[in-house]
Design a protein around this motif. Sequence first.
Motif, PDB file in Angstrom:
ATOM      1  N   ASN A 178      53.943  12.695  64.980  1.00 36.74           N
ATOM      2  CA  ASN A 178      55.098  11.965  65.507  1.00 36.74           C
ATOM      3  C   ASN A 178      56.007  12.872  66.348  1.00 36.74           C
ATOM      4  OD1 ASN A 178      56.871   9.868  65.859  1.00 36.74           O
ATOM      5  ND2 ASN A 178      57.849  10.099  63.863  1.00 36.74           N
TER       6      ASN A 178
ATOM      7  N   TYR B   5      54.514   4.533  61.137  1.00 36.92           N
ATOM      8  CA  TYR B   5      53.624   5.283  62.023  1.00 36.92           C
ATOM      9  C   TYR B   5      52.863   4.369  62.988  1.00 36.92           C
ATOM     10  CZ  TYR B   5      54.830   9.548  59.784  1.00 36.92           C
ATOM     11  OH  TYR B   5      55.539  10.633  59.350  1.00 36.92           O
ATOM     12  N   ASN B   8      55.216   3.907  65.550  1.00 36.74           N
ATOM     13  CA  ASN B   8      55.215   5.116  66.369  1.00 36.74           C
ATOM     14  C   ASN B   8      54.074   5.109  67.384  1.00 36.74           C
ATOM     15  OD1 ASN B   8      54.105   8.300  66.320  1.00 36.74           O
ATOM     16  ND2 ASN B   8      56.258   7.963  66.818  1.00 36.74           N
TER      17      ASN B   8
END
Lengths: 194, 226
Positions: A178, B5, B8
């Motif tokens: 990330n 995620y 993301n």
Amino acid sequence: MNKQLSELSDEEVIKEFQDNNTLEAYEILVKRYKDPLTNFVFRFLGDRDACTDVVQDTMIKFYLNKDSYRSFAKFSTWIYTIAGNLAKNELKRKRRRNFFSINSGEDERTPQIEDKAFLAPDKVADGVLKNEIIQKALLKVTPVYREVVILRDIQDFSYEEISEITGLAIGTVKSRINRGRAQLQKLLKNIYRE
Amino acid sequence: MKKLYSENDIQHEELIKGLKALPQIKAPENFEYNLMVRIQNKNFGEVLEERPKFNFVKFFAPSAIVASVILLFFIFYPPSGEVDNPLMSEPPVLDSQSVANNSNIINKQLAFKESIKQKQANVPKARASEKALSTDANSPSTKLRPPIPLSARQSVSLDDYISGSATNRTELQKGNVVKSGEEPSEFDGFFVREQPDLNTLKKYRATVDSLKKAQAKADSIKKARK
């Protein structure tokens, strides 16, 4: 025999190499992994010659330490671990060389990625130039983030496999990916909008 | 967490696509050949070389030795030239002053010598008559006496003191009969006179005056009673 070996999975081929020391088995694995490893190491180091040397060293290390591989692990993760460690060592060595060298890597200095006012948008969209810019931006990402981003987004490994390769917890892998992506996005804000 | 995620991934969708679209870098054509040659020749290069682990002691030992040697050098090395202590050395004398002092000293010495000569010239005349009178009685003893190897300033003739003949000596010399001139007199330093405090003086004067007045009153009362 050769045909049979080439049809086997990585783990089976390495078992053959471990048990009978068959050089053909080793060659098959080299053929299978030389390109993906070259791609991975090149994206990480950004240097073609160093990348080739690192992959060669990885294969030699694999040849010499074939018995240290255990069948419960995937061969791909094992060989990527070796390549990743050697690539990191090479990166450190390269930094040390640049630190002590007289010109301190003046020739290798990359142009500012963020400031691309001089580039026309149609040129930025051009594939080759875009790839170059992405590669240069990738090299500016912190190495610990860069490694996992390459493994995830370029080499298409799963989080579990990356966790095995890097020896990190899955949560750490995810957060690093990330952060790495965020850094890359920031560097490539003129190309990719959030 | 998974949602985060996946979000993301969506957030960086374009970036991920761009990364996946990067061309695959391939190994050079002679990669396998070179590798096999290396293996056959057992040219394993740096792969076999075990990197020595960082050892703190080994890393810092040479620098510590150098530092300690430099330190010891500065501590124990004798200085090449003696450093002049300004408190110990005599102050420099200006040439003009030294010349003036020398001329003064020379003049004083000359004057002193002349005065001694004059005294010596006067003394034989005065003592000639005395010698003429005392030659018969004191001649053997004077001839036998050896010269005293002591200076007149540092020695004292006890016989003269006892007989009372040493009348020419000064008061200072009389007081130093024992160990006269042998040891230097101890100097304790100058006495610094302290200025009396005016307030305390006034107080003392006031008390003395009041006592005197009281005494006078008492006397007058006594006289009146009588």
